[in-house]
Design an enzyme around this catalytic site. Structure first.
Site: not given
Ligand SMILES: NC(=O)c1ccc[n+]([C@@H]2O[C@H](COP(=O)([O-])OP(=O)(O)OC[C@H]3O[C@@H](n4cnc5c(N)ncnc54)[C@H](OP(=O)(O)O)[C@@H]3O)[C@@H](O)[C@H]2O)c1
Length: 512
Positions: A48, A188, A247, A347
């Protein structure tokens, strides 16, 4: 299947998020460096926040680690774009479509699109609905150059009912072959090697069954606690939903599956799902004997004081969420009936490691090191616990992290006049043998999604079967008459109660 993607736009929703910065773009940069991406692949980040292409590139560059990633990003960055859109707005999705068309030199009919949903799970359905409404998911047939695929991050549902609802919703807009549900464990090397090791070598397969294997033990131990800013999310899930349901059950399926007819993605997934369906669903009354849930309390990790789970910032007062789960699972089929599959994840444990141990049965008669007057049962018990001599069962250990290795333990005669057996090991370590570190899981998975190989992604029936099993455990733990949640000090090996799961096996939990 091409080894490199053709004209492709990779659209990452959630482009300003943690996953994109830490995993996705570095993985793409590595693919670029390895010459596997191709100059016709472009990346369009969507979130966004308002941002120019240049600002987005600069932000990603700053997040790129030194080395291959930075080098690859330099070559890739002119093909990286940013588009501001709210996925809940149909108008924004239409504007995105116009932008994508404008950025595609080969035209819509000749450009494949991979939509990566790196978003909160609550936004999955809405995003797909908006894309479908704009006609952006339509795909004539599997072989069209204008293919449309969607990658979905975990968590895939919160339980069986929500996973089914999401799957049904996805199937309204997409065919199963367009959906790539990621479980990064499957990317992996050592995890993929489970199949290679089992079905390429003939020495183990004849032994790979209940006649020769006493138990299988799978551990995913973490030394960290809940990650900063993720306590709220974690507390809604817990160890079982966060790691075991996905996993660990995938690891179990790979260890226990029958040989596939071919390496085709569906042949492999057909075999995995059979195992997941054969998981014995324990009666709630038996859960206390076959499972332990616990949470960490204050302790010490690597010489530093660590607070307990309930004191972590963001964990709700009175939380009953488990940070540790141990299960004695059973696969009710001809190959595995009666063999315990010991699963453990926690954990704040003493050591971080992920491994699978396959423990073979000991010889029917022990000829060596048996003191006079000891009963057979006592003798076997002492052999196992190591108090008598160094003869132990043969164990095949598949180490997944931090080291990527295979080792096989066996007994050899200690030099000397007496027949005293002592343990020895055959070791294979990926890094030592191949002189390079394995590619990060996301590198492999992104390439597969781009070239259209679904083998390492989860099919809806696998998700269904995994939740069916996990729900029984989670619901049983939440029942009014369930055993209260146990506790273990941070930095320990987990709650003592979990040792009882080895009842009758005389083994113990691995210490990595
Ligand atoms: N981080 C990890 O290591 C990890 C590992 C495994 C799985 N995951 C999964 O991957 C997904 C993303 O995780 P993350 O950690 O990257 O989350 P995050 O850091 O909270 O990022 C969320 C992203 O979504 C965008 N967003 C939120 N609302 C939006 C909307 N209405 N329209 C368009 N964009 C929107 C946000 O940007 P804006 O606020 O600017 O819109 C931001 O870029 C989740 O499902 C999480 O469970 C993450």
């Amino acid at each position: 299947m091409a080894s490199k993607p053709d004209a492709t736009q990779l659209v990452i929703f959630g482009a300003s998020g943690d996953l994109t910065h830490r995993k996705l773009i570095p993985a793409l940069a590595r693919l670029e460096c390895a010459g596997q991406l191709g100059s016709t692949v472009s990346i369009i980040g969507v979130a966004r926040r308002e941002m120019s292409d240049d600002a987005f590139r600069a932000e990603l560059e700053a997040a790129m680690p030194q080395g291959l990633e930075r080098e690859g990003f330099q070559s890739l960055k002119d093909r990286v774009f940013y588009h501001s859109a709210d996925v809940t707005s149909t108008a924004d999705i239409h504007a995105l479509q116009t932008r994508l068309r404008g950025l595609s030199p080969s035209g819509d009919a000749n450009t494949g699109r991979l939509f990566y949903l790196s978003l909160k799970p609550e936004l999955f359905a809405k995003t797909l609905g908006s894309l479908a409404e704009a006609g952006m998911l339509a795909m004539e047939n599997r072989d069209t150059p204008a293919w449309r695929r969607v990658v979905v991050e975990k968590p895939f549902g919160h339980d069986l009912a929500s996973a089914r609802t999401l799957n049904q919703y996805m199937h309204q807009h997409l065919r199963e072959y367009q959906i790539y549900r990621i479980d990064h464990y499957l990317g992996k090397e050592t995890v993929q090697n489970i199949l290679g090791f089992r079905f390429h070598n003939t020495i183990f397969e004849p032994l790979w069954n209940r006649h020769h294997i006493e138990l299988v033990q799978i551990t995913v131990a973490e030394s960290i606690g809940v990650e900063k800013g993720r306590a709220g999310f974690y507390d809604e899930n817990g160890a079982m939903r966060d790691v075991v349901q996905n996993h660990m059950l995938q690891l179990l399926a790979l260890v226990a599956m029958e040989a596939p007819a071919t390496l085709d993605g569906d042949d492999i997934r057909n075999q995995k799902v059979e195992v997941l369906r054969a998981l014995h669903l324990p009666d709630p009354a038996d859960l206390a004997a076959s499972s332990v849930r616990a949470r960490y309390v204050a302790g010490e990790v690597d010489g530093k004081a660590a607070i307990g789970y309930l004191d972590e910032l963001g964990v709700p007062k009175g939380s009953q969420t488990e940070t540790y789960a141990a299960l004695r699972a059973e696969v009710d089929n001809w190959r595995w009936s009666g063999v315990p599959f010991m699963l453990r994840h926690g954990k704040r444990m003493k050591k971080k490691f992920t491994e699978i141990k396959v423990q073979f049965r000991t010889p029917p008669v022990q000829l060596f090191n048996r003191p006079e007057g000891l009963s057979d049962r006592e003798f076997r018990k002492k052999l196992r616990d190591g108090s008598l001599c160094q003869v132990r069962p043969n164990i095949l250990t598949i180490s997944i992290q931090p080291s990527e290795a295979l080792s096989l333990s066996f007994g050899v005669k200690r030099p000397g006049a007496n027949m005293v057996m002592t343990p020895a090991k055959l070791n294979f370590n990926y890094e030592d043998v191949f002189q390079c570190e394995s590619a990060p899981a996301y590198q492999r998975l992104l390439l597969d999604a781009l070239i259209g190989d679904p083998t390492l992604f989860l099919r809806s029936d696998e998700i269904d079967a995994s939740w069916r099993y996990s729900d029984v455990i989670i619901d049983g733990w939440r029942a009014a008459d369930a055993r209260p949640i146990s506790e273990y000090p941070a930095g320990s090996w987990g709650p003592e109660e979990a040792d009882a799961l080895f009842e009758g096996c005389e083994g113990g939990w691995s210490r990595g």
